[in-house]
Write a protein that holds these residues in place. Structure first.
Motif, PDB file in Angstrom:
ATOM      1  N   VAL A  15      -4.424   8.796  -2.469  1.00  0.00           N
ATOM      2  CA  VAL A  15      -3.618   9.892  -3.028  1.00  0.00           C
ATOM      3  C   VAL A  15      -2.716   9.363  -4.139  1.00  0.00           C
ATOM      4  CG1 VAL A  15      -1.750  11.500  -2.498  1.00  0.00           C
ATOM      5  CG2 VAL A  15      -3.706  11.331  -0.981  1.00  0.00           C
ATOM      6  N   THR A  16      -2.074   8.205  -3.908  1.00  0.00           N
ATOM      7  CA  THR A  16      -1.211   7.623  -4.938  1.00  0.00           C
ATOM      8  C   THR A  16      -2.032   7.319  -6.186  1.00  0.00           C
ATOM      9  OG1 THR A  16      -0.025   6.604  -3.119  1.00  0.00           O
ATOM     10  CG2 THR A  16       0.602   5.918  -5.323  1.00  0.00           C
ATOM     11  N   ASP A  17      -3.245   6.798  -5.970  1.00  0.00           N
ATOM     12  CA  ASP A  17      -4.151   6.513  -7.077  1.00  0.00           C
ATOM     13  C   ASP A  17      -4.430   7.757  -7.903  1.00  0.00           C
ATOM     14  OD1 ASP A  17      -4.849   3.952  -7.374  1.00  0.00           O
ATOM     15  OD2 ASP A  17      -6.962   4.237  -6.878  1.00  0.00           O
ATOM     16  N   ALA A  18      -4.689   8.860  -7.192  1.00  0.00           N
ATOM     17  CA  ALA A  18      -5.069  10.101  -7.861  1.00  0.00           C
ATOM     18  C   ALA A  18      -3.933  10.644  -8.719  1.00  0.00           C
ATOM     19  CB  ALA A  18      -5.505  11.139  -6.835  1.00  0.00           C
ATOM     20  N   VAL A  19      -2.697  10.518  -8.245  1.00  0.00           N
ATOM     21  CA  VAL A  19      -1.586  11.088  -9.017  1.00  0.00           C
ATOM     22  C   VAL A  19      -0.905  10.048  -9.902  1.00  0.00           C
ATOM     23  CG1 VAL A  19      -1.116  12.980  -7.435  1.00  0.00           C
ATOM     24  CG2 VAL A  19       0.051  10.820  -7.124  1.00  0.00           C
ATOM     25  N   ALA A  20      -1.368   8.785  -9.828  1.00  0.00           N
ATOM     26  CA  ALA A  20      -0.723   7.719 -10.615  1.00  0.00           C
ATOM     27  C   ALA A  20      -0.656   8.024 -12.112  1.00  0.00           C
ATOM     28  CB  ALA A  20      -1.413   6.381 -10.366  1.00  0.00           C
ATOM     29  N   PRO A  21      -1.768   8.513 -12.732  1.00  0.00           N
ATOM     30  CA  PRO A  21      -1.677   8.790 -14.178  1.00  0.00           C
ATOM     31  C   PRO A  21      -0.582   9.803 -14.507  1.00  0.00           C
ATOM     32  CG  PRO A  21      -3.957   8.884 -13.439  1.00  0.00           C
ATOM     33  CD  PRO A  21      -3.120   8.759 -12.220  1.00  0.00           C
ATOM     34  N   ASN A  69       1.957   0.887 -11.445  1.00  0.00           N
ATOM     35  CA  ASN A  69       0.728   1.376 -12.085  1.00  0.00           C
ATOM     36  C   ASN A  69      -0.378   0.327 -12.199  1.00  0.00           C
ATOM     37  OD1 ASN A  69       1.850  -0.239 -13.997  1.00  0.00           O
ATOM     38  ND2 ASN A  69       1.409   1.126 -15.702  1.00  0.00           N
ATOM     39  N   VAL A  70      -0.383  -0.677 -11.344  1.00  0.00           N
ATOM     40  CA  VAL A  70      -1.510  -1.605 -11.334  1.00  0.00           C
ATOM     41  C   VAL A  70      -2.107  -1.645  -9.930  1.00  0.00           C
ATOM     42  CG1 VAL A  70      -0.637  -3.080 -13.179  1.00  0.00           C
ATOM     43  CG2 VAL A  70      -0.039  -3.577 -10.828  1.00  0.00           C
ATOM     44  N   GLY A  71      -3.401  -1.880  -9.871  1.00  0.00           N
ATOM     45  CA  GLY A  71      -4.078  -1.929  -8.577  1.00  0.00           C
ATOM     46  C   GLY A  71      -5.134  -3.005  -8.580  1.00  0.00           C
ATOM     47  N   THR A  72      -6.153  -2.814  -7.764  1.00  0.00           N
ATOM     48  CA  THR A  72      -7.181  -3.855  -7.628  1.00  0.00           C
ATOM     49  C   THR A  72      -7.874  -4.153  -8.959  1.00  0.00           C
ATOM     50  OG1 THR A  72      -8.662  -2.103  -6.909  1.00  0.00           O
ATOM     51  CG2 THR A  72      -7.714  -3.482  -5.203  1.00  0.00           C
ATOM     52  N   ARG A  73      -7.945  -3.153  -9.847  1.00  0.00           N
ATOM     53  CA  ARG A  73      -8.593  -3.380 -11.139  1.00  0.00           C
ATOM     54  C   ARG A  73      -7.875  -4.453 -11.942  1.00  0.00           C
ATOM     55  NH1 ARG A  73      -9.922   2.356 -13.904  1.00  0.00           N
ATOM     56  NH2 ARG A  73     -11.169   3.171 -12.210  1.00  0.00           N
ATOM     57  N   ALA A  74      -6.538  -4.523 -11.769  1.00  0.00           N
ATOM     58  CA  ALA A  74      -5.771  -5.523 -12.509  1.00  0.00           C
ATOM     59  C   ALA A  74      -5.633  -6.811 -11.715  1.00  0.00           C
ATOM     60  CB  ALA A  74      -4.398  -4.954 -12.850  1.00  0.00           C
ATOM     61  N   GLY A  75      -6.204  -6.847 -10.518  1.00  0.00           N
ATOM     62  CA  GLY A  75      -6.162  -8.076  -9.737  1.00  0.00           C
ATOM     63  C   GLY A  75      -5.095  -8.097  -8.672  1.00  0.00           C
ATOM     64  N   GLU A 104      -6.999   1.505  -6.645  1.00  0.00           N
ATOM     65  CA  GLU A 104      -7.624   0.955  -7.838  1.00  0.00           C
ATOM     66  C   GLU A 104      -6.652   0.837  -8.991  1.00  0.00           C
ATOM     67  OE1 GLU A 104     -11.128   2.610  -9.425  1.00  0.00           O
ATOM     68  OE2 GLU A 104     -12.277   2.314  -7.599  1.00  0.00           O
ATOM     69  N   ARG A 105      -5.804   1.880  -9.131  1.00  0.00           N
ATOM     70  CA  ARG A 105      -4.920   1.916 -10.289  1.00  0.00           C
ATOM     71  C   ARG A 105      -3.460   1.876  -9.907  1.00  0.00           C
ATOM     72  NH1 ARG A 105      -8.202   6.816 -12.426  1.00  0.00           N
ATOM     73  NH2 ARG A 105      -7.332   7.589 -10.502  1.00  0.00           N
ATOM     74  N   SER A 106      -3.168   1.816  -8.604  1.00  0.00           N
ATOM     75  CA  SER A 106      -1.770   1.862  -8.208  1.00  0.00           C
ATOM     76  C   SER A 106      -1.586   1.011  -6.959  1.00  0.00           C
ATOM     77  CB  SER A 106      -1.359   3.301  -7.913  1.00  0.00           C
ATOM     78  OG  SER A 106      -2.044   3.757  -6.774  1.00  0.00           O
ATOM     79  N   ALA A 107      -0.349   0.635  -6.744  1.00  0.00           N
ATOM     80  CA  ALA A 107      -0.048  -0.109  -5.523  1.00  0.00           C
ATOM     81  C   ALA A 107       1.339   0.311  -5.060  1.00  0.00           C
ATOM     82  CB  ALA A 107      -0.085  -1.604  -5.782  1.00  0.00           C
ATOM     83  N   ARG A 108       1.576   0.185  -3.745  1.00  0.00           N
ATOM     84  CA  ARG A 108       2.889   0.516  -3.222  1.00  0.00           C
ATOM     85  C   ARG A 108       3.592  -0.795  -2.892  1.00  0.00           C
ATOM     86  NH1 ARG A 108       5.637   2.858   1.289  1.00  0.00           N
ATOM     87  NH2 ARG A 108       4.019   2.280   2.733  1.00  0.00           N
ATOM     88  N   ILE A 109       4.844  -0.878  -3.276  1.00  0.00           N
ATOM     89  CA  ILE A 109       5.625  -2.074  -2.993  1.00  0.00           C
ATOM     90  C   ILE A 109       6.678  -1.737  -1.949  1.00  0.00           C
ATOM     91  CG2 ILE A 109       7.294  -3.694  -3.955  1.00  0.00           C
ATOM     92  CD1 ILE A 109       5.695  -3.517  -6.555  1.00  0.00           C
ATOM     93  N   LEU A 110       6.596  -2.435  -0.829  1.00  0.00           N
ATOM     94  CA  LEU A 110       7.585  -2.253   0.223  1.00  0.00           C
ATOM     95  C   LEU A 110       8.794  -3.103  -0.163  1.00  0.00           C
ATOM     96  CD1 LEU A 110       7.663  -0.895   3.102  1.00  0.00           C
ATOM     97  CD2 LEU A 110       7.359  -3.195   3.979  1.00  0.00           C
TER      98      LEU A 110
END
Lengths: 177, 290
Positions: free
Chosen positions: B51-57, B147-153, B175-181
């Motif tokens: 869901v975060t990925d989908a709304v990240a853009p 705004n970075v995810g597995t695509r950016a490593g 893929e395009r996003s990550a959550r930071i705790l």
């Protein structure tokens, strides 16, 4: 009343108007996670979608259904990283509460509606605090919850002013509502 | 006519019952979802990152103007304080020149000693700079979306640092996003050291802005102002990342003020530490190589 004889554009227009309240709730969820970079804002961030829930149930209960509240709650939990299901529970409870008090509040002066919301916000944040404390198995700090309730209550007029134009573009409710 | 009125009344009554029924079902469903989240966190985390990925853009686009406005305000403020800033910095430079000499001497000494003991220094880590697109810090959760995810490593469990110190770690990566705790979150536990005494402890968040030190050895005597750094135990974080300073000691609770102002982060660096450590723990991270 049927949709026979209407052009596809008219149908789309009608559909968009009917969906506007639900969509506005999703937008409020996203606005609620905007990084504002204000010091200390995070701890007291208002529960923006709650304002939408209150506003729409008060003005157009026919356009907000319980499943919508459930989905908006899930979206809120997924996006904010909170325990899943909590916001859904809170929004449903609040939705039911506002629906039952609607007759009392409808048509009242703005200040009464606002103080009604302040009470609702306190109930919602209290419920949220209680459920999350239960899920985590420890008593969470109370002070952030109190601030959150106060800030949410205070944010009501700002959000209501933004939602008002949306309400005005809508077709009037069916007579039975 | 009367029959029609009766059927209308019946429809209204049925609708009310259906509504109440759907409320009960959905409330139960909410409780069910809470239980699922409690039992099987993996499904929920998966869904979350999608869901975060989908709304990240959308979030990314919305975050840009806010960041721009903040930048303008910060610039204006900095411009007004230019003269004072200059005087302060000149004094600071004079002070630091002394430390520079000390640092040079210590570095030379350190290199000598390392050569003497045949010590293998740790490899440097790669980092990925990310923009903060959502600040999810509510009263009950402290986390950010970037705004970075597995695509950016980026992968799960990587350290996220700001300009001054540790911010937290990545917990779910899409893929395009990550959550930071954030390190202030109730669920954050970070192995740390008191830099002065080299005593180990665990920095435990509790949703306040100052996390506390847990599992301190009984003989430890932290002082206010002591620097806290990551210990590197557990292999998640590189050792020696600055975390914060001891702010207060009282009621058996040692509170730490993070170096980084967690409420106004615009960019963070995600450290790809494990990709360089090798061995069994090494994970294939696309684009993460040197």
């Amino acid at each position: 009343m049927g949709t026979i004889g209407r052009s596809p554009w008219q149908k789309l227009d009608l559909w968009a108007r009917a969906a506007a309240p639900s969509l506005s709730l999703l937008v409020l969820v996203m606005l609620g996670v905007m990084p504002l970079q204000l010091p200390g804002y995070g701890a007291v961030a208002p529960l923006l979608p709650l304002i939408g829930v209150y506003y729409w149930i008060l003005h157009r209960p026919d356009l907000i259904t319980f499943p919508v509240l459930f989905v908006v709650g899930l979206f809120q939990d997924l996006l904010t990283g909170g325990p899943l299901g909590v916001s859904g529970f809170v929004f449903l409870t609040i939705g039911w509460l506002v629906l039952s008090q609607r007759r009392v509040l409808a048509g009242m002066p703005v200040l009464v509606v606002w103080s009604g919301f302040a009470m609702i916000a306190a109930v919602a944040v209290g419920l949220e605090w209680l459920i999350i404390s239960g899920l985590y198995g420890e008593i969470l700090p109370v002070r952030p919850a109190i601030y959150r309730a106060l800030v949410t209550g205070a944010a009501y007029p700002i959000v209501a002013v933004c939602l008002h134009p949306v309400l005005r573009t809508m077709t009037p409710p069916p007579p039975s509502a | 006519m009367r029959q029609q009125a009766r059927s209308v009344a019946r429809i209204v009554a049925l609708r009310a019952i259906a509504q109440r029924f759907s409320l009960a079902v959905l409330l139960l469903a909410s409780v069910g979802v809470m239980m699922i989240g409690k039992i099987d966190a993996v499904i929920v985390e998966n869904l979350r990152s999608r869901v975060t990925d989908a709304v990240a853009p959308m979030l990314d686009a919305a975050a840009r103007p806010v960041a721009a406005v903040n930048q303008v305000i910060a610039d204006a403020r900095a411009f007004l304080a230019l003269r004072e800033e200059n005087a302060r910095l000149a004094a600071r430079v004079a002070e630091l020149q002394h430390y520079e000499a000390v640092a040079h001497r210590l570095e030379a000494e350190n290199l000598n000693l390392q050569a003497l003991f045949n010590f293998h220094p740790e490899q440097t880590h790669a980092f990925i700079t990310a923009r903060v697109i959502a600040d999810n810090s509510g009263a009950f959760v402290r986390s950010l979306a970037v705004n970075v995810g597995t695509r950016a490593g980026v992968g799960d469990g990587m350290a996220a640092v700001g300009g001054r110190g540790l911010v937290g770690r990545t917990v779910q990566t899409g893929e395009r996003s990550a959550r930071i705790l954030l390190l202030t979150d109730l669920n954050a536990r970070i192995p740390v050291l008191i830099e002065r005494t080299r005593q180990r402890a665990v920095l435990a968040g509790d949703n306040t802005h100052q996390p506390s030190l847990a599992y301190l050895p009984p003989d430890s005597a932290p002082l206010a102002g002591d620097r806290i750094v990551t210990s590197g135990h557990g292999g998640l974080f590189p050792p020696g990342l600055p975390v914060g300073v001891v702010a207060s000691i009282g009621d058996g609770l040692v509170r730490v003020e993070p170096f980084e102002d967690l409420s106004r982060l615009e960019h963070v660096r995600v450290l790809d530490f494990r990709a360089h450590t090798g061995g069994a723990a090494m994970r294939g991270i696309p684009g993460g190589g040197p």
